[in-house]
Write a protein that holds these residues in place. Structure first.
Motif: not given
Lengths: 118, 113
Positions: A35, A37, A39, A45, A47, A50, A91, A108, B43, B101, B104
């Motif tokens: 994945f 992500y 931020q 976070m 998405f 994928y 990330f 992560f 994280l 998935e 958050f």
């Protein structure tokens, strides 16, 4: 042990240009997922994209594409036509284990800070 | 709209005090997670729960505790045993059972003085 490595602490790109963010991973699992992500400075976070380990084609989502090279264990994110709003931390993450299993989780990388310049 | 609500957004506490961070979701997701983020780092998983009344330790569970009495709620308590509790805490739920998935919340920033 499974591990995600992002070797670029920071990257700069000119607006409208493409940029590649690097991610390598280490796992002994045959089935896994990767994945990306985003931020922003606000902290949430988001998405982006994928890629499953058995997916034969590279994943794409709008301006985002994932360059998946299984033999090299890399899953680089490519952002095309960068925008000022793309400035953020990015990330890479990996799902440990089969998605249909019980207690799978994401691990992560340390992240890459991208700055888009006008 | 469905989502994850974390509260409080900012919290200041004195050293030695226990603190509870709230995480509530109305997405009907089974699995929920707590992650910790330190400045400039990724994280790290604290605890996760697949179903009500069941939870598992993550990589950095020492000094933390959780409960999962309701599907919608997964509160995290930062105890006085946590040696360095100042951090950004993110709660998540599993949005896609196929891919894993995570979705958050907006996070809670804890500062221990």
């Amino acid at each position: 042990a499974q591990k995600i490595t992002q070797t670029q602490p920071g990257m700069f790109v000119q607006e409208k240009e493409a940029v590649t963010l690097d991610c390598t991973y280490d796992t002994s699992d045959q089935s896994y997922g990767l994945f990306w992500y985003k931020q922003p400075s606000s902290g949430e976070m988001i998405f982006l994209i994928y890629q499953g380990s058995y997916d034969e084609q590279n994943a794409t989502e709008g301006r985002y594409s994932l360059n998946f090279q299984k033999a090299r264990k890399s899953a680089n994110l490519v952002i095309s036509a960068s925008q000022l709003g793309d400035s953020a931390m990015y990330f890479c993450a990996m799902r440990e284990g089969w998605s249909g299993g019980g207690y799978n989780k994401l691990i992560f990388g340390a992240g890459t800070r991208l700055a888009v310049h006008p | 709209d469905g989502g994850i609500t974390q509260s409080p957004k900012y919290l200041f506490r004195k050293e030695g005090q226990n603190v509870t961070l709230s995480c509530e979701q109305n997405l009907n997701h089974d699995a929920m997670y707590w992650y910790r983020q330190d400045p400039g780092q990724g994280l790290r998983l604290i605890y996760y729960s697949q179903i009500v009344n069941d939870f598992q330790k993550g990589d950095i569970a020492e000094g933390y505790s959780v409960s999962r009495e309701k599907k919608e709620s997964f509160p995290l308590t930062v105890t006085s045993a946590q040696k360095n509790p100042t951090a950004f805490y993110l709660c998540a739920s599993k949005r896609d059972r196929h891919t894993g998935e995570l979705f958050f919340g907006e996070g809670s920033r804890l500062t221990v003085l």
